[in-house]
Design a protein around this motif. Structure first.
Motif, short mmCIF file in Angstrom:
data_model
loop_
_atom_site.label_atom_id
_atom_site.label_comp_id
_atom_site.label_asym_id
_atom_site.label_seq_id
_atom_site.Cartn_x
_atom_site.Cartn_y
_atom_site.Cartn_z
N ARG A 114 60.61 9.44 58.16
CA ARG A 114 59.58 10.42 58.51
C ARG A 114 58.31 9.75 58.97
O ARG A 114 57.66 10.19 59.92
CB ARG A 114 59.30 11.35 57.34
N ILE A 115 57.94 8.64 58.32
CA ILE A 115 56.75 7.88 58.74
C ILE A 115 56.96 7.33 60.14
O ILE A 115 56.05 7.37 60.98
CB ILE A 115 56.44 6.76 57.73
N SER B 233 64.37 10.39 55.22
CA SER B 233 63.76 9.71 54.08
C SER B 233 62.27 9.58 54.36
O SER B 233 61.81 9.82 55.48
CB SER B 233 64.39 8.34 53.87
N TRP B 234 61.51 9.16 53.38
CA TRP B 234 60.07 9.02 53.59
C TRP B 234 59.78 7.97 54.66
O TRP B 234 58.85 8.12 55.45
CB TRP B 234 59.35 8.71 52.28
#
Length: 71
Positions: A44-45, A40-41
């Protein structure tokens, strides 16, 4: 944030990353993906932050001493 605070923050993230890789290697369990979703975003961050912290700690490698010089 002073350099020492940044060092400890980066070290904390790298330890989280190391534990995650240990879980992946031993149990095939990705803790970050479990908590935040598979790529998910947000996960990933987190992976990006851990990578940046690892690179930062490469540059800080020689600074982690107790202040004493070895003879």
């Amino acid at each position: 944030m002073n350099s020492r605070g940044l060092d400890y923050t980066a070290l904390t993230f790298v330890i989280i990353g190391a534990v995650n890789w240990g879980l992946i290697g031993l149990l095939k369990f990705d803790l970050v993906a479990f908590l935040f979703g598979n790529l998910s975003w947000l996960s990933r961050i987190i992976y990006i932050i851990i990578g940046i912290c690892g690179l930062y700690l490469l540059s800080a490698y020689g600074r982690f001493t107790d202040g004493k010089k070895e003879d």
